[in-house]
Scaffold this active site. Structure first.
Site: not given
Length: 335
Positions: A220-222, A224
């Site tokens: 999720h989010s960072y 990635g």
């Protein structure tokens, strides 16, 4: 006159010295409870945070007109919830902690990740979960959702339970756990100085030593960014074993001239969008395909995409195993 001035000076010095001696050492201005119940809350059967006395949800304002106190109160509650989620991983998901660094000395600052009992021994499948940046720790997608919505939407618990049910070993990273206080000083944890270092160490010392032939990642989010960094640093091993990467509103950046084609081919990114869930969205050429998470709230994209993510993992796993079967030499004897 001189004597009077000297006497006044001495008295002044004595008074200031006494005042200085009485000055309290610098300590936290506020003290907060160490349990959720101590804050006057509990999680109900639906995983919603409720006031023990009124049954109402969380209220940010505790002291009218004091944003500082209210913010510190919220952050302190969040720290207690982190410990509560750790406990859920151990009691509800039956995970256990293993150290980071893997060769940590007993007395040195260390972090940890969570693994299922079969994470290192499951010969078929391993699922790796990577949260985003900020205050979240292992087992969390979003603190705000845990506090204001419920445990299902804000934690990784449903993902872990579904993964175990589907036959996966599980490893939960803890990429934001980077420092400890030692003798009043902030000390960085060796091999976990930042999210990328943490993930790299976990990859080298745990994931690559796991027996699973097939590895999937949900980030999720960072998370990635952490995942694309893992691909860049371990491309061969990544391509050989990672069959699917499910991202939710990832903030990664892929250089089109880089060697990311093999990552793009096995990945999908569910992003914030008003379009229906799973609607294909316009994607920058060379990037991981974007699909709608069906929600406009960044923190909610993981939970909103829950069913779609596991459907995607199933499809990609079947594809990987079919390819594996096709590559096996035929057992039929030539006539």
């Amino acid at each position: 006159m001189v004597k009077l001035l000297l006497k006044a000076l001495v008295v002044s010095l004595v008074i200031h010295g006494a005042m200085a001696a009485k000055e309290p050492s610098k300590k936290p201005r506020y003290y907060f409870p160490e349990t959720i119940n101590g804050f006057g809350y509990k999680f109900d059967e639906e995983g919603k945070l409720r006031n023990i006395e009124t049954g109402e949800g969380f209220h940010f304002v505790v002291k009218e007109g004091s944003h500082e106190y209210n913010q510190l109160h919220y952050e302190a509650l969040g720290e207690v919830i982190t410990k509560y989620v750790y406990k859920l991983l151990e009691t509800e998901c039956m995970l256990r902690r293993i150290p980071v660094p893997a060769d940590a000395e007993e007395d040195e600052p260390q972090s940890f990740v969570f693994i299922s009992e079969d994470a290192m021994l499951n010969t078929e499948k391993l699922l790796v979960l990577i949260h985003g940046s900020g205050v979240v720790r292992a087992g969390q997608w979003a603190r705000r959702l845990i506090i204001n919505d419920n445990l299902k939407s804000g934690t990784q618990v449903p993902f872990i339970q579904r993964a175990v049910k589907n036959g996966y070993g599980v490893l939960v990273m803890n990429t934001n756990d980077n420092v400890r206080v030692v003798d009043g000083q902030m000390v960085k944890i060796r091999e976990s100085e930042n999210p990328e270092r943490h993930a790299d160490h976990v990859w080298n010392n745990y994931i690559m030593k796991a027996k699973a032939k097939h590895i999937a990642i949900i980030a999720h989010s960072y998370g990635g960014v952490v995942t694309t960094n893992l691909f860049a640093n371990h491309e061969k091993e990544f391509v050989d074993r990672v069959f699917a990467v499910a991202m939710t509103d990832s903030v990664h950046f892929i250089n089109k001239s880089g060697p990311y084609k093999n990552l793009v081919n096995v990945a999908r990114n569910w992003v914030t969008s008003k379009s229906l869930l799973d609607t294909p969205l316009q994607t920058v050429p060379g990037d991981i395909p974007h699909y709608s998470a069906g929600v406009g709230q960044h923190e909610m994209t993981s939970w909103a995409s829950f069913k779609s993510i596991f459907k995607f993992l199933d499809v990609m796993y079947k594809k990987a195993t079919r390819s594996e079967e096709m590559q096996k030499p035929s057992d039929r004897k030539e006539l």
